[in-house]
Design a protein around this motif. Structure first.
Motif, PDB file in Angstrom:
ATOM      1  N   TYR A   7      26.303  18.757  46.265  1.00 11.37           N
ATOM      2  CA  TYR A   7      26.888  17.417  46.241  1.00 11.37           C
ATOM      3  C   TYR A   7      28.378  17.470  46.542  1.00 11.37           C
ATOM      4  O   TYR A   7      29.050  18.448  46.247  1.00 11.37           O
ATOM      5  CB  TYR A   7      26.724  16.767  44.859  1.00 11.37           C
ATOM      6  CG  TYR A   7      25.292  16.452  44.508  1.00 11.37           C
ATOM      7  CD1 TYR A   7      24.673  15.311  45.002  1.00 11.37           C
ATOM      8  CD2 TYR A   7      24.563  17.289  43.672  1.00 11.37           C
ATOM      9  CE1 TYR A   7      23.365  15.012  44.679  1.00 11.37           C
ATOM     10  CE2 TYR A   7      23.255  16.994  43.343  1.00 11.37           C
ATOM     11  CZ  TYR A   7      22.661  15.855  43.857  1.00 11.37           C
ATOM     12  OH  TYR A   7      21.367  15.562  43.531  1.00 11.37           O
ATOM     13  N   GLU A   8      28.879  16.387  47.112  1.00 11.48           N
ATOM     14  CA  GLU A   8      30.319  16.198  47.189  1.00 11.48           C
ATOM     15  C   GLU A   8      30.651  15.045  46.252  1.00 11.48           C
ATOM     16  O   GLU A   8      29.824  14.165  46.014  1.00 11.48           O
ATOM     17  CB  GLU A   8      30.784  15.927  48.613  1.00 11.48           C
ATOM     18  CG  GLU A   8      30.229  14.691  49.259  1.00 11.48           C
ATOM     19  CD  GLU A   8      30.755  14.503  50.671  1.00 11.48           C
ATOM     20  OE1 GLU A   8      31.976  14.508  50.869  1.00 11.48           O
ATOM     21  OE2 GLU A   8      29.914  14.357  51.566  1.00 11.48           O
ATOM     22  N   TYR A   9      31.836  15.091  45.680  1.00 15.63           N
ATOM     23  CA  TYR A   9      32.226  14.120  44.657  1.00 15.63           C
ATOM     24  C   TYR A   9      33.451  13.334  45.092  1.00 15.63           C
ATOM     25  O   TYR A   9      34.265  13.816  45.876  1.00 15.63           O
ATOM     26  CB  TYR A   9      32.503  14.829  43.329  1.00 15.63           C
ATOM     27  CG  TYR A   9      31.254  15.395  42.718  1.00 15.63           C
ATOM     28  CD1 TYR A   9      30.488  14.652  41.830  1.00 15.63           C
ATOM     29  CD2 TYR A   9      30.805  16.669  43.050  1.00 15.63           C
ATOM     30  CE1 TYR A   9      29.324  15.161  41.290  1.00 15.63           C
ATOM     31  CE2 TYR A   9      29.645  17.183  42.512  1.00 15.63           C
ATOM     32  CZ  TYR A   9      28.910  16.422  41.628  1.00 15.63           C
ATOM     33  OH  TYR A   9      27.754  16.923  41.094  1.00 15.63           O
ATOM     34  N   LYS A  10      33.570  12.136  44.524  1.00 13.45           N
ATOM     35  CA  LYS A  10      34.673  11.231  44.843  1.00 13.45           C
ATOM     36  C   LYS A  10      34.954  10.397  43.594  1.00 13.45           C
ATOM     37  O   LYS A  10      34.035  10.020  42.873  1.00 13.45           O
ATOM     38  CB  LYS A  10      34.221  10.336  45.997  1.00 13.45           C
ATOM     39  CG  LYS A  10      35.171   9.282  46.439  1.00 13.45           C
ATOM     40  CD  LYS A  10      34.517   8.512  47.592  1.00 13.45           C
ATOM     41  CE  LYS A  10      35.481   7.645  48.319  1.00 13.45           C
ATOM     42  NZ  LYS A  10      34.909   7.089  49.540  1.00 13.45           N
ATOM     43  N   LEU A  35      29.792   1.504  48.908  1.00 15.32           N
ATOM     44  CA  LEU A  35      29.759   2.966  48.846  1.00 15.32           C
ATOM     45  C   LEU A  35      28.323   3.488  48.918  1.00 15.32           C
ATOM     46  O   LEU A  35      28.062   4.524  49.531  1.00 15.32           O
ATOM     47  CB  LEU A  35      30.456   3.451  47.577  1.00 15.32           C
ATOM     48  CG  LEU A  35      31.973   3.248  47.568  1.00 15.32           C
ATOM     49  CD1 LEU A  35      32.528   3.409  46.157  1.00 15.32           C
ATOM     50  CD2 LEU A  35      32.648   4.212  48.527  1.00 15.32           C
ATOM     51  N   ASP A  38      26.980   4.089  52.266  1.00 22.22           N
ATOM     52  CA  ASP A  38      27.434   5.346  52.866  1.00 22.22           C
ATOM     53  C   ASP A  38      26.841   6.569  52.184  1.00 22.22           C
ATOM     54  O   ASP A  38      27.294   7.693  52.411  1.00 22.22           O
ATOM     55  CB  ASP A  38      28.961   5.436  52.824  1.00 22.22           C
ATOM     56  CG  ASP A  38      29.625   4.442  53.757  1.00 22.22           C
ATOM     57  OD1 ASP A  38      29.010   4.084  54.784  1.00 22.22           O
ATOM     58  OD2 ASP A  38      30.756   4.025  53.464  1.00 22.22           O
ATOM     59  N   TRP A  40      26.763   7.183  48.769  1.00 23.87           N
ATOM     60  CA  TRP A  40      27.337   7.522  47.471  1.00 23.87           C
ATOM     61  C   TRP A  40      26.508   6.901  46.357  1.00 23.87           C
ATOM     62  O   TRP A  40      26.017   5.790  46.488  1.00 23.87           O
ATOM     63  CB  TRP A  40      28.773   7.028  47.364  1.00 23.87           C
ATOM     64  CG  TRP A  40      29.708   7.745  48.275  1.00 23.87           C
ATOM     65  CD1 TRP A  40      30.155   7.317  49.489  1.00 23.87           C
ATOM     66  CD2 TRP A  40      30.294   9.027  48.066  1.00 23.87           C
ATOM     67  NE1 TRP A  40      30.987   8.251  50.035  1.00 23.87           N
ATOM     68  CE2 TRP A  40      31.098   9.319  49.187  1.00 23.87           C
ATOM     69  CE3 TRP A  40      30.216   9.967  47.044  1.00 23.87           C
ATOM     70  CZ2 TRP A  40      31.822  10.496  49.301  1.00 23.87           C
ATOM     71  CZ3 TRP A  40      30.944  11.145  47.160  1.00 23.87           C
ATOM     72  CH2 TRP A  40      31.728  11.397  48.278  1.00 23.87           C
ATOM     73  N   GLU A  41      26.391   7.615  45.246  1.00 19.13           N
ATOM     74  CA  GLU A  41      25.725   7.073  44.062  1.00 19.13           C
ATOM     75  C   GLU A  41      26.627   7.284  42.855  1.00 19.13           C
ATOM     76  O   GLU A  41      27.395   8.248  42.786  1.00 19.13           O
ATOM     77  CB  GLU A  41      24.361   7.724  43.831  1.00 19.13           C
ATOM     78  CG  GLU A  41      24.408   9.204  43.594  1.00 19.13           C
ATOM     79  CD  GLU A  41      23.023   9.821  43.462  1.00 19.13           C
ATOM     80  OE1 GLU A  41      22.845  10.605  42.519  1.00 19.13           O
ATOM     81  OE2 GLU A  41      22.148   9.521  44.283  1.00 19.13           O
ATOM     82  N   ASP A  43      27.724   8.495  39.478  1.00 18.09           N
ATOM     83  CA  ASP A  43      27.359   9.650  38.659  1.00 18.09           C
ATOM     84  C   ASP A  43      27.840   9.480  37.222  1.00 18.09           C
ATOM     85  O   ASP A  43      27.129   9.804  36.286  1.00 18.09           O
ATOM     86  CB  ASP A  43      27.936  10.923  39.276  1.00 18.09           C
ATOM     87  CG  ASP A  43      27.487  12.185  38.585  1.00 18.09           C
ATOM     88  OD1 ASP A  43      26.266  12.306  38.337  1.00 18.09           O
ATOM     89  OD2 ASP A  43      28.335  13.041  38.287  1.00 18.09           O
ATOM     90  N   LEU A  57      31.620   9.314  41.708  1.00 20.07           N
ATOM     91  CA  LEU A  57      30.507   9.156  42.646  1.00 20.07           C
ATOM     92  C   LEU A  57      30.122  10.512  43.229  1.00 20.07           C
ATOM     93  O   LEU A  57      30.943  11.433  43.277  1.00 20.07           O
ATOM     94  CB  LEU A  57      30.930   8.227  43.780  1.00 20.07           C
ATOM     95  CG  LEU A  57      31.467   6.874  43.337  1.00 20.07           C
ATOM     96  CD1 LEU A  57      32.372   6.293  44.378  1.00 20.07           C
ATOM     97  CD2 LEU A  57      30.333   5.940  43.011  1.00 20.07           C
ATOM     98  N   ARG A  58      28.869  10.613  43.668  1.00 17.69           N
ATOM     99  CA  ARG A  58      28.436  11.828  44.347  1.00 17.69           C
ATOM    100  C   ARG A  58      27.463  11.458  45.453  1.00 17.69           C
ATOM    101  O   ARG A  58      26.867  10.382  45.436  1.00 17.69           O
ATOM    102  CB  ARG A  58      27.792  12.801  43.371  1.00 17.69           C
ATOM    103  CG  ARG A  58      26.430  12.369  42.899  1.00 17.69           C
ATOM    104  CD  ARG A  58      25.822  13.388  41.988  1.00 17.69           C
ATOM    105  NE  ARG A  58      24.478  12.964  41.631  1.00 17.69           N
ATOM    106  CZ  ARG A  58      23.675  13.637  40.869  1.00 17.69           C
ATOM    107  NH1 ARG A  58      24.063  14.782  40.339  1.00 17.69           N
ATOM    108  NH2 ARG A  58      22.476  13.190  40.616  1.00 17.69           N
ATOM    109  N   ARG A  59      27.356  12.382  46.415  1.00 14.07           N
ATOM    110  CA  ARG A  59      26.344  12.224  47.451  1.00 14.07           C
ATOM    111  C   ARG A  59      25.946  13.618  47.929  1.00 14.07           C
ATOM    112  O   ARG A  59      26.715  14.572  47.849  1.00 14.07           O
ATOM    113  CB  ARG A  59      26.814  11.350  48.598  1.00 14.07           C
ATOM    114  CG  ARG A  59      27.867  11.931  49.486  1.00 14.07           C
ATOM    115  CD  ARG A  59      28.161  10.990  50.643  1.00 14.07           C
ATOM    116  NE  ARG A  59      29.343  11.427  51.374  1.00 14.07           N
ATOM    117  CZ  ARG A  59      29.912  10.750  52.325  1.00 14.07           C
ATOM    118  NH1 ARG A  59      29.421   9.576  52.679  1.00 14.07           N
ATOM    119  NH2 ARG A  59      30.972  11.207  52.949  1.00 14.07           N
TER     120      ARG A  59
END
Length: 61
Positions: A7-10, A35, A38, A40-41, A43, A57-59
Motif C-alpha cells: 500500500y501507499e499512504y497519504k 479520493l 482515484d 484511495w480508501e 484507513d 488514506l491508503r491504496r
C-alpha cells in the motif's frame, strides 16, 4: 510479513470551519468520494483535541 508494503499512504486534513473547530461533514464526504475515485480508501482518522481531523488514506500499489 504484514503486507503493508503493498500500500501507499497519504494524509489529508478534513475540511473545517471556524478556525479548525468544526469538521465540515458534506465537504469531507465530497473529498473522500473524490479520493476514492482515484483508488484511495479511508484507513484511519485522528481527531485532534483542538478541532479538525487528519484522514489517513491508503491504496494498493
Amino acid at each position: 510479513m504484514s503486507g503493508e508494503a503493498d500500500y501507499e499512504y497519504k494524509v489529508v486534513n478534513a475540511p473545517t470551519s471556524l478556525l479548525w473547530f468544526r469538521i465540515k461533514r458534506d465537504a469531507t464526504e465530497r473529498l473522500l468520494n473524490d479520493l476514492a475515485a482515484d483508488g484511495w480508501e479511508l484507513d484511519e482518522v485522528v481527531v485532534n483535541w483542538w478541532g479538525g481531523a487528519e484522514l489517513f488514506l491508503r491504496r494498493s500499489r
